[in-house]
Design an enzyme around this catalytic site. Structure first.
Site, mmCIF file in Angstrom:
data_model
loop_
_atom_site.group_PDB
_atom_site.id
_atom_site.type_symbol
_atom_site.label_atom_id
_atom_site.label_comp_id
_atom_site.label_asym_id
_atom_site.label_seq_id
_atom_site.Cartn_x
_atom_site.Cartn_y
_atom_site.Cartn_z
ATOM 1 N N LYS A 102 0.872 -1.185 0.000
ATOM 2 C CA LYS A 102 0.000 0.000 0.000
ATOM 3 C C LYS A 102 0.903 1.227 0.000
ATOM 4 O O LYS A 102 1.356 1.674 1.047
ATOM 5 C CB LYS A 102 -0.936 -0.036 1.213
HETATM 6 N N1 PMP Z 1 -7.864 -2.021 -2.451
HETATM 7 C C1 PMP Z 1 -7.333 -0.786 -2.444
HETATM 8 C C2 PMP Z 1 -6.652 -0.281 -3.661
HETATM 9 C C3 PMP Z 1 -7.429 0.008 -1.295
HETATM 10 O O1 PMP Z 1 -6.914 1.239 -1.268
HETATM 11 C C4 PMP Z 1 -8.099 -0.503 -0.158
HETATM 12 C C5 PMP Z 1 -8.214 0.336 1.081
HETATM 13 N N2 PMP Z 1 -7.085 0.203 1.905
HETATM 14 C C6 PMP Z 1 -8.638 -1.801 -0.227
HETATM 15 C C7 PMP Z 1 -8.500 -2.527 -1.382
HETATM 16 C C8 PMP Z 1 -9.330 -2.406 0.949
HETATM 17 O O2 PMP Z 1 -8.411 -2.745 1.931
HETATM 18 P P1 PMP Z 1 -8.818 -2.743 3.492
HETATM 19 O O3 PMP Z 1 -10.006 -3.597 3.618
HETATM 20 O O4 PMP Z 1 -7.637 -3.285 4.172
HETATM 21 O O5 PMP Z 1 -9.118 -1.340 3.829
#
Ligand code: PMP
Length: 316
Positions: A159
């Site tokens: 991320k």
């Molecule tokens: N995909 C992307 C590209 C994201 O930015 C997010 C948000 N963090 C998610 C999926 C979902 O991840 P999470 O459930 O950990 O927030």
């Protein structure tokens, strides 16, 4: 939604006043996108204020940095303590939490390794990401003309700030077309994810979601939903999904920290199922809200803040 100021931001080990938490314009991260970050929710549950899956989020932060040869100067224990301290210092009953680790001020060239690794955590009040009606009534989305980067170009399991330039293209195109969100395909043409959410489909009573190899972020909400689905005795398939499944699926929904579980009721103006929020989506929302709204925690997913002054006040 404009940012609402709070009192403090945690920066490199200290609580700094909100307006003083600034960086220089020649800071490396601004020019080359090298930040590792998280988005975490802290809920005001019926049993008190609690952070949802804090250790898992912080572990993903560490992993994102590791992919880019970066060691965060604080360990998970220290980052946990800092997060809890910050929520208490700002006296927040609920909030969105943004830890960010970035290449700081020093040199200004692509090579980041001589620059300091700075760490900050901010919290603010943030409601529903896709609009307050999204969770209840669902949203209209499109398949984006932009796809996710191929696995050999950018590692999407990290991320990283720079990845979100691709997300911005997807989101801007969707909004310009009158949609709430866009769904990106991967470099092979299979469904990947939304600009900031993972995606699930319900087809013939089973749950489908793209695998980690489809250029997705390994979402923590995605992982939670797979666990809840198995509890509901649903079959869960993590496999490549052709895009046309979006219009023959019975139900489609997005999953993410910000979006929580947001039903998708049409894709490219074609109704999904009946065009209404489906039963399986509703039952997964119900299970999710039992934890995040009611504070029931059979999986150990909540870190209760405890002892915050607003909680003490409530007890009096
Ligand atoms: N995909 C992307 C590209 C994201 O930015 C997010 C948000 N963090 C998610 C999926 C979902 O991840 P999470 O459930 O950990 O927030």
């Amino acid at each position: 939604m404009a940012l609402k100021k709070e009192k403090y931001i945690w920066m490199n080990g200290k609580l700094v006043e909100w307006d003083k938490a600034n960086i220089h314009i020649l800071t490396h991260v601004i020019h080359y996108g090298g930040s590792f970050f998280e988005g975490i929710r802290c809920y005001q549950t019926k049993k008190g204020t609690a952070v949802f899956r804090l250790p898992e989020h912080l572990q993903r932060l560490v992993n994102s940095a590791r992919i880019y040869r970066t060691e965060i100067p604080y360990n998970i224990e220290q980052l946990t303590a800092a997060t809890l301290e910050l929520i208490k210092a700002n006296n927040m009953p609920s909030c969105y939490i943004r830890p960010i680790v970035y290449r700081g001020y020093g040199e200004l060239g692509v090579y980041p390794m001589n620059n300091p690794v700075d760490t900050a955590i901010a919290v603010w009040d943030w409601g529903s990401y896709l609009g307050s009606e999204a969770i209840e009534k669902g949203i209209s989305v499109c398949v984006s003309s932009w796809s996710r980067p191929s696995p050999g170009s950018i590692p999407m399991l990290a991320k990283v700030g720079g990845n979100y330039i691709n997300s911005q293209l997807i989101k801007m195109e969707a909004v310009a077309g009158g949609y709430a969100e866009g769904i990106a395909l991967d470099s092979n043409g299979f469904i990947s994810e939304g600009s900031g959410e993972n995606i699930f489909l319900v087809y013939e009573g089973a749950l489908y979601t793209p695998p980690l190899s489809a250029s997705i972020l390994g979402g923590i909400t995605r992982n939670s939903i797979m666990t809840l689905a198995r509890k509901l005795k649903l079959e869960v398939h993590e496999e490549n999904i052709p895009r046309e499944m979006l219009v023959i699926a019975d139900e489609v929904f997005f999953a993410g920290t910000a979006a929580e579980i947001s039903p998708v009721t049409s894709v490219d103006k074609i109704k999904v199922g009946t065009g209404k929020v489906g039963d399986i989506t509703r039952s997964l929302q119900k299970e999710f809200f039992k934890i995040t709204r009611d504070g029931e925690d059979p999986y150990g997913w909540l870190t209760f803040i405890g002892g915050a002054s607003y909680e003490k006040k409530k007890k009096k």
